[in-house]
Design an enzyme around this catalytic site. Structure first.
Site, PDB file in Angstrom:
ATOM      1  N   HIS A 166       9.835  -2.960  11.511  1.00 53.73           N
ATOM      2  CA  HIS A 166       9.355  -1.928  10.358  1.00 53.73           C
ATOM      3  C   HIS A 166       9.964  -0.472  10.565  1.00 53.73           C
ATOM      4  O   HIS A 166       9.569   0.069  11.472  1.00 53.73           O
ATOM      5  CB  HIS A 166       7.800  -2.003  10.699  1.00 53.73           C
ATOM      6  CG  HIS A 166       7.164  -1.216   9.533  1.00 53.73           C
ATOM      7  ND1 HIS A 166       5.992  -1.498   9.172  1.00 53.73           N
ATOM      8  CD2 HIS A 166       7.574  -0.019   9.068  1.00 53.73           C
ATOM      9  CE1 HIS A 166       5.642  -0.695   8.188  1.00 53.73           C
ATOM     10  NE2 HIS A 166       6.612   0.153   7.910  1.00 53.73           N
TER      11      HIS A 166
ATOM     12  N   HIS B 128      11.743   2.568   7.958  1.00 59.10           N
ATOM     13  CA  HIS B 128      12.201   3.105   6.877  1.00 59.10           C
ATOM     14  C   HIS B 128      13.519   3.924   7.012  1.00 59.10           C
ATOM     15  O   HIS B 128      13.705   4.769   7.852  1.00 59.10           O
ATOM     16  CB  HIS B 128      10.998   4.301   6.267  1.00 59.10           C
ATOM     17  CG  HIS B 128       9.762   3.379   6.122  1.00 59.10           C
ATOM     18  ND1 HIS B 128       9.353   3.197   4.812  1.00 59.10           N
ATOM     19  CD2 HIS B 128       8.603   3.387   7.076  1.00 59.10           C
ATOM     20  CE1 HIS B 128       8.282   2.534   5.026  1.00 59.10           C
ATOM     21  NE2 HIS B 128       7.743   2.757   6.401  1.00 59.10           N
TER      22      HIS B 128
ATOM     23  N   LYS C 256       7.123  -7.480   0.976  1.00 56.00           N
ATOM     24  CA  LYS C 256       6.433  -6.376   1.393  1.00 56.00           C
ATOM     25  C   LYS C 256       5.221  -6.069   0.508  1.00 56.00           C
ATOM     26  O   LYS C 256       5.613  -5.879  -0.710  1.00 56.00           O
ATOM     27  CB  LYS C 256       6.992  -4.999   1.913  1.00 56.00           C
ATOM     28  CG  LYS C 256       5.899  -3.744   2.526  1.00 56.00           C
ATOM     29  CD  LYS C 256       5.633  -4.046   3.665  1.00 56.00           C
ATOM     30  CE  LYS C 256       4.303  -2.945   4.022  1.00 56.00           C
ATOM     31  NZ  LYS C 256       5.101  -1.942   4.857  1.00 56.00           N
TER      32      LYS C 256
ATOM     33  N   HIS D 235       1.010  -3.717   4.162  1.00 52.11           N
ATOM     34  CA  HIS D 235       0.236  -2.294   4.645  1.00 52.11           C
ATOM     35  C   HIS D 235      -1.233  -2.657   4.211  1.00 52.11           C
ATOM     36  O   HIS D 235      -1.669  -2.841   3.233  1.00 52.11           O
ATOM     37  CB  HIS D 235       0.742  -1.309   3.718  1.00 52.11           C
ATOM     38  CG  HIS D 235       0.193   0.004   4.017  1.00 52.11           C
ATOM     39  ND1 HIS D 235       0.844   1.139   4.560  1.00 52.11           N
ATOM     40  CD2 HIS D 235      -1.172   0.435   3.716  1.00 52.11           C
ATOM     41  CE1 HIS D 235       0.007   1.959   4.868  1.00 52.11           C
ATOM     42  NE2 HIS D 235      -1.145   1.655   4.361  1.00 52.11           N
TER      43      HIS D 235
ATOM     44  N   HIS E 289       1.928  -1.999  11.317  1.00 52.54           N
ATOM     45  CA  HIS E 289       1.224  -0.835  11.911  1.00 52.54           C
ATOM     46  C   HIS E 289      -0.253  -0.757  12.275  1.00 52.54           C
ATOM     47  O   HIS E 289      -0.836  -0.050  11.437  1.00 52.54           O
ATOM     48  CB  HIS E 289       1.702   0.372  11.131  1.00 52.54           C
ATOM     49  CG  HIS E 289       1.607   0.347   9.821  1.00 52.54           C
ATOM     50  ND1 HIS E 289       0.537   0.025   9.067  1.00 52.54           N
ATOM     51  CD2 HIS E 289       2.439   0.807   8.567  1.00 52.54           C
ATOM     52  CE1 HIS E 289       0.733   0.150   7.841  1.00 52.54           C
ATOM     53  NE2 HIS E 289       2.057   0.848   7.522  1.00 52.54           N
TER      54      HIS E 289
ATOM     55  N   ASP F 203       7.907   1.740  12.261  1.00 55.82           N
ATOM     56  CA  ASP F 203       7.358   2.564  11.232  1.00 55.82           C
ATOM     57  C   ASP F 203       7.880   4.048  11.170  1.00 55.82           C
ATOM     58  O   ASP F 203       7.115   4.902  10.692  1.00 55.82           O
ATOM     59  CB  ASP F 203       5.749   2.676  11.148  1.00 55.82           C
ATOM     60  CG  ASP F 203       5.549   3.019   9.616  1.00 55.82           C
ATOM     61  OD1 ASP F 203       6.257   3.084   8.656  1.00 55.82           O
ATOM     62  OD2 ASP F 203       4.435   3.683   9.632  1.00 55.82           O
TER      63      ASP F 203
HETATM   64  N1  LIG Z   1       3.550   5.142   7.412  1.00 58.07           N
HETATM   65  C1  LIG Z   1       3.809   6.455   6.656  1.00 58.07           C
HETATM   66  O1  LIG Z   1       2.933   7.090   6.714  1.00 58.07           O
HETATM   67  N2  LIG Z   1       4.582   6.477   5.696  1.00 58.07           N
HETATM   68  C2  LIG Z   1       5.690   5.519   5.107  1.00 58.07           C
HETATM   69  C3  LIG Z   1       5.080   4.281   4.393  1.00 58.07           C
HETATM   70  C4  LIG Z   1       4.141   3.234   5.231  1.00 58.07           C
HETATM   71  O2  LIG Z   1       4.713   2.769   6.204  1.00 58.07           O
HETATM   72  O3  LIG Z   1       2.887   3.177   4.912  1.00 58.07           O
HETATM   73  C5  LIG Z   1       6.647   5.931   4.337  1.00 58.07           C
HETATM   74  O4  LIG Z   1       7.403   5.525   3.720  1.00 58.07           O
HETATM   75  O5  LIG Z   1       6.799   7.395   4.647  1.00 58.07           O
HETATM   76 ZN   LIG Z   2       6.128   2.051   6.897  1.00 55.22          ZN
HETATM   77 ZN   LIG Z   3       2.525   1.384   5.610  1.00 56.00          ZN
END
Ligand SMILES: NC(=O)N[C@@H](CC(=O)O)C(=O)O
Ligand SMILES: [Zn+2]
Ligand SMILES: [Zn+2]
Length: 348
Positions: free
Chosen positions: A16, A18, A102, A139, A177, A250
């Site tokens: 996971h 970003h 997702k 999520h 998460h 995450d």
């Molecule tokens: N985890 C977070 O607080 N933020 C994530 C989005 C997500 O995973 O929910 C993001 O893209 O910033």
């Molecule tokens: Zn995330």
């Molecule tokens: Zn998330």
């Protein structure tokens, strides 16, 4: 209990992550590639990655931004919306490069405005995913204004996830998460097709980190950090050796100005030191022997992908985290900024 000076494990994957896009992505992708062989790349860009074509183009941008020496495989995902079709799932599967889809309940988190508003209507898409053997990544928080933010994960499980599992049995689902004892016991008692990722920050911190001694926006993420009893349940799950809990950082970088404002964005950045932070957790729990399962084996096994061949060594040797990292035309403040971490990855 043995005090390891170092530990060697199969190279891990991040299930996971970003990476964002453009110059910001180019600044952070190498930090993940340094430690992880593969990563499930989240599709919540602006605009979101909703088609196979967009996912493949995003993949090319990621590969082009990688330092030449890095071998790193981005596993792409599609962002489900009210308009996603079963045909799009077939295209994604046939590409061989999209690993999962997702589900963001609309409005639940960062860049989730285009998310799904009517989950029951998604059933044909979910059935197509089941036929394709493609996992659904979730999520897991309701967006109901009446529900306290600390309760949104357990309420999601009862209102949405439990019925969804009954309606599309056999669909592989990753509850992303997880943050609560309720989520841990739901996954444990759930079917073999249900798994969960756990972040380093939810394993290391409880909600005091956000609020004690001043408000600390860099600890704000979604789902929000919970009470200590929940953190302990997550540590127990991660270090137990249970095969349906695995690593998903995450890591969610935001420019420092969007975190430290009147309304700061949700997301913690941990890609600079994720494996080292997990090593701290397993070390403190006296469970370093189980780090490899959590970080390198359970994820590929659940996704039906081969385990990695290469190995990576962690050394017990403290280092100080920089105050910030470059992030496009700004900076990102990393987890543990200006503080020490007890483990480092051996350079090869
Ligand atoms: N985890 C977070 O607080 N933020 C994530 C989005 C997500 O995973 O929910 C993001 O893209 O910033
Ligand atoms: Zn995330
Ligand atoms: Zn998330």
């Amino acid at each position: 209990m043995a005090q390891y000076a170092s530990i060697e494990i199969i190279r891990p994957d991040d299930w996971h992550l970003h990476l964002r896009d453009g110059a910001a992505m180019a600044d952070v992708v190498g930090l993940s590639a340094r430690q992880f062989a593969r990563a499930i790349v989240m599709p919540n860009l602006k605009p979101p990655v909703v088609t196979t074509e967009q996912a493949l183009a995003y993949r090319e941008r990621i590969l082009a931004a990688l330092p030449a020496s890095r071998d790193f495989e981005p596993l792409m995902t599609l962002y489900l919306t009210d308009r996603t079709t079963p045909e799009e799932i077939t295209r994604a599967k046939d590409s061989g490069l999209v690993a999962a889809c997702k589900l963001y309940p609309a409005g639940a988190t960062t860049n989730s405005e285009s998310g799904v508003t009517d989950i029951p209507r998604l059933k044909p898409v979910l059935e197509a995913m089941r036929e394709a053997g493609m996992p659904l990544l979730v999520h897991g928080e309701v967006t109901d204004e009446a529900i306290d933010i600390f309760d949104r994960e357990p309420v999601f499980i009862e209102r949405v996830l439990r019925p969804l599992i009954d309606q599309v049995p056999g669909l592989r689902i990753v509850l992303e998460h997880v943050t609560t004892a309720e989520a841990v016991s739901f996954v444990r008692s759930g079917p073999e097709t249900l798994a969960a990722t756990i972040t380093p920050h939810h394993l290391l911190y409880n909600r005091n980190a956000i609020l004690v001694g001043g408000i600390r926006p860099h600890f704000y993420c979604l789902p929000v950090l919970k009470r200590e009893r929940h953190r302990l349940a997550l540590v127990e799950a991660a270090t137990s050796g249970h095969p349906r809990f695995f690593l998903g950082t995450d890591s969610a970088p935001h420019a420092v100005g969007s975190k430290e404002g009147r309304c700061g964005c949700a997301g913690l950045f941990s890609a600079h030191a994720a494996l080292e932070l997990y090593a701290e957790v397993f070390d403190q729990a006296g469970a370093l022997e189980r780090l490899e399962g959590f970080a390198s084996l359970h994820g590929p096994d659940f996704y039906g992908l081969p385990r990695n061949q290469a190995r990576i060594r962690l050394i017990r040797e403290p280092w100080t985290v920089p105050e910030s990292y470059a992030f496009g035309d700004s900076q990102v403040v990393p987890m543990r900024a200006a503080e020490t971490i007890g483990w480092r990855i051996e350079r090869r």
